[in-house]
Structure formats: structure tokens, C-alpha cells
Design a protein around this motif. Structure first.
Motif, PDB file in Angstrom:
ATOM      1  N   VAL A   1       0.825  -1.203   0.000  1.00 26.40           N
ATOM      2  CA  VAL A   1       0.000   0.000   0.000  1.00 26.40           C
ATOM      3  C   VAL A   1       0.861   1.256   0.000  1.00 26.40           C
ATOM      4  O   VAL A   1       0.582   2.208  -0.728  1.00 26.40           O
ATOM      5  CB  VAL A   1      -0.972  -0.018   1.206  1.00 26.40           C
ATOM      6  CG1 VAL A   1      -1.673   1.306   1.356  1.00 26.40           C
ATOM      7  CG2 VAL A   1      -1.971  -1.145   1.043  1.00 26.40           C
TER       8      VAL A   1
ATOM      9  N   LEU B   1       0.614   4.206  -2.819  1.00 23.91           N
ATOM     10  CA  LEU B   1       0.215   5.564  -2.474  1.00 23.91           C
ATOM     11  C   LEU B   1       1.282   6.582  -2.870  1.00 23.91           C
ATOM     12  O   LEU B   1       0.975   7.674  -3.336  1.00 23.91           O
ATOM     13  CB  LEU B   1      -0.094   5.671  -0.977  1.00 23.91           C
ATOM     14  CG  LEU B   1      -1.378   4.982  -0.512  1.00 23.91           C
ATOM     15  CD1 LEU B   1      -1.510   5.086   0.997  1.00 23.91           C
ATOM     16  CD2 LEU B   1      -2.579   5.584  -1.202  1.00 23.91           C
ATOM     17  N   THR B   2       2.547   6.227  -2.696  1.00 23.31           N
ATOM     18  CA  THR B   2       3.646   7.108  -3.083  1.00 23.31           C
ATOM     19  C   THR B   2       3.629   7.360  -4.588  1.00 23.31           C
ATOM     20  O   THR B   2       3.778   8.498  -5.042  1.00 23.31           O
ATOM     21  CB  THR B   2       4.995   6.492  -2.665  1.00 23.31           C
ATOM     22  OG1 THR B   2       4.960   6.213  -1.272  1.00 23.31           O
ATOM     23  CG2 THR B   2       6.137   7.434  -2.968  1.00 23.31           C
TER      24      THR B   2
END
Length: 149
Positions: free
Chosen positions: A132, A136-137
Motif C-alpha cells: 500500500v 500511495l507514493t
């Protein structure tokens, strides 16, 4: 599931939504311009034609009916221009932008379903948190975009 494809689809979705908003804004500005023009026409007709028509009609209709005729004609013209502004249709580009936006939304939805399916079939639930954070990055980097010069 390809993260690059998901990122690309999200960028397309954001861009098409911006285009749709811009088209709506231009359409609203055009309609507002026509309504302002209708108000200008109403004012101009009352001032300029009012005096001339009143003087022309006063002898045959009398002062009261001459004034009523002049005012009614000016308001009729203003209403006509306002109706034309209200009936203006959005440009054809809006339909195309809506289609592209819907396609991008469908692609993002399919990508997210594929990601969900691949994550649920993943061997261990403990591996999900480690996936995750990089996802997200990457999404945050994709949405930042390139700085404009």
C-alpha cells in the motif's frame, strides 16, 4: 494489474473532468453574456426608442397608451433575447469530454477491481501493508505532475 496504467487512467480522468468544468464555465459565461445583453437592450430600448415612439404615438393613441406601447415593445425585445440565452445548448465538445471521462472512469474501476482481486488472492494478508505504501507514493507523485514554467 499495472500501476502505470492505473496512474495514467487517473490522470486522464482528472484531465477530462477539468475540461468538462472549463466547457461548463464557458457555456455559463456565454449565457450570462446574453442575459446581460438582454438587460442592455431593454434599457437602451426604453431610453432611445421610448422617447421617439412616445412622441409619434402620443397624438394618435394618447399619452397613456403611447407610453404603454413603448414600454411593452422594449420588454418584449428583452424577453426574446433572454429566451434565446436560456435555450442555448452546450457545445458538442462537452459530449466528447463526457465520453472520454466515462471511459477513463470505467478503466480506473476495472483496474481497481483487478487490483482488489489480485490482492485478495495474494498469499498472505501481511504482505498488503508493504504494497500500500509504495502504491500511495506512486499515486501522489503522479498527481503532482510536472511543475509549469
Amino acid at each position: 494489474m499495472n500501476i502505470d496504467q492505473l496512474s495514467r487512467n487517473l490522470r486522464i480522468l482528472a484531465r477530462t473532468n477539468a475540461i468538462i468544468a472549463e466547457i461548463h464555465l464557458r457555456h455559463f459565461a456565454a449565457r450570462a453574456g446574453l442575459f446581460a445583453f438582454a438587460a442592455l437592450v431593454a434599457g437602451f430600448s426604453v431610453v432611445m426608442l421610448g422617447g421617439a415612439l412616445f412622441l409619434a404615438l402620443e397624438q394618435s393613441l394618447g399619452p397613456i397608451w403611447a407610453a404603454a406601447s413603448v414600454g411593452g415593445g422594449g420588454l418584449l425585445l428583452a424577453i426574446l433575447v433572454a429566451v434565446v440565452g436560456a435555450l442555448m445548448k452546450p457545445p458538442r465538445e462537452l459530449a466528447l469530454a463526457n465520453q472520454v471521462s466515462q471511459s477513463a472512469l470505467d478503466a480506473v474501476s476495472a483496474d481497481l477491481k483487478a487490483t482488489s482481486a489480485s490482492l485478495s488472492s495474494f498469499a498472505s494478508f501481511t504482505a498488503v501493508p508493504s504494497l500500500v505504501l509504495p502504491l500511495l507514493t506512486m499515486l501522489l507523485k503522479a498527481f503532482r505532475g510536472k511543475p509549469k514554467a
